[in-house]
Design an enzyme around this catalytic site. Sequence first.
Site, PDB file in Angstrom:
ATOM      1  N   LEU A  22       4.262   4.378  -2.222  1.00  0.00           N
ATOM      2  CA  LEU A  22       4.810   3.637  -3.359  1.00  0.00           C
ATOM      3  C   LEU A  22       4.384   4.299  -4.659  1.00  0.00           C
ATOM      4  CD1 LEU A  22       4.928  -0.229  -3.729  1.00  0.00           C
ATOM      5  CD2 LEU A  22       4.388   1.231  -5.669  1.00  0.00           C
ATOM      6  N   HIS A  72      -8.655   3.538  -5.799  1.00  0.00           N
ATOM      7  CA  HIS A  72      -8.486   4.169  -7.097  1.00  0.00           C
ATOM      8  C   HIS A  72      -8.177   3.079  -8.131  1.00  0.00           C
ATOM      9  CE1 HIS A  72      -6.591   6.691 -10.215  1.00  0.00           C
ATOM     10  NE2 HIS A  72      -7.246   7.698  -9.683  1.00  0.00           N
TER      11      HIS A  72
END
Length: 338
Positions: free
Chosen positions: A127, A231
């Site tokens: 994505l 992240h």
Amino acid sequence: MTFRLRAARADDLEPLYEMAKLTGGGFTNLPPDRAALGAKLGRASDAFANEGEELADEQFVLVLENAETGAIRGTCQLMTNVGQHWPFYSYRLNTLTQYSNELDRTVRAELLSLVTDLEGSSEVGGLFLHPNERAGGLGLLLARSRYLFIAMHRARFADRTIAELRGIIDERGGSPFWDGVAGRFFGMSFQDADYFNAINGNQFIADLMPKHPVYVAMLDDDARSVIGVPHPTGRAAMRMLENEGFHYENYVDIFDGGPTMIARTDDIVSVKSADQRKISSVDNAEGERAIIATGRLSTFRACYGARTVNEDGTISIDSQAADVLDVKVGDSVWSVTR
């Protein structure tokens, strides 16, 4: 401005390549390599062309398209049965407890074990939303439309679904986890290993990686601190996955240590709550906000719209959504509330 998600085509290669160059590394499913992306699109074309209902090793690629201009501004992928072509490796974080009678002391050590436990799962991944479009709920449209696709093609997906989140990447584009674990054995930088994996697969991990568990206490502080940590740009994605019923179960990515989220496919909120209804009118602009989808395989498309579920079991949607999806009264659509 209206966007729709649709099946990717061969002529989407160049915009996908341009987006891949913006990912910043550590994004295995969207490598900045035309040949690799072309191979993905070719594989997706084969999957979309397969009209069967069997679970096979397939990959679907969807793209987010500006319905007014045709510009491609995002993408996502679905893998139906991972670990069939080459092993699907993860690290599993577990604890070994030992006791010494002489010292009357119990010691608990955390271990990272190389496993293929998640083989045979379906996976949602790849994505990416163009940085200029990260507003207006388009990330949610990309993410949740995947689950509508699964619900609409349920037999093509496994009973367990996973999602790998990118781990911590430092300001140099390196991975503290890679440097502290695998990098010690491979003599390759994270960027080189990640790129090689994206293009060629991770069989080289099986060939060269030690099979013995790694004691977490023996890693440096930088590597230990990022195990299972997403992240910063993936924290919102992690929350969305948790809202859908995914859980972190101590599996991490072998390259960057990012968390792998796991759910039973039928328990994913957007899969479980998706339903199919016939359109009775297309002039409803006051209904609840929803993601609406139609089509099958290569004709799949989805967008935001307003819907009202009527007492007779039909659905009313707004005219703009009907135009974007190219549907009319009497057609059937799938939908899930936003």
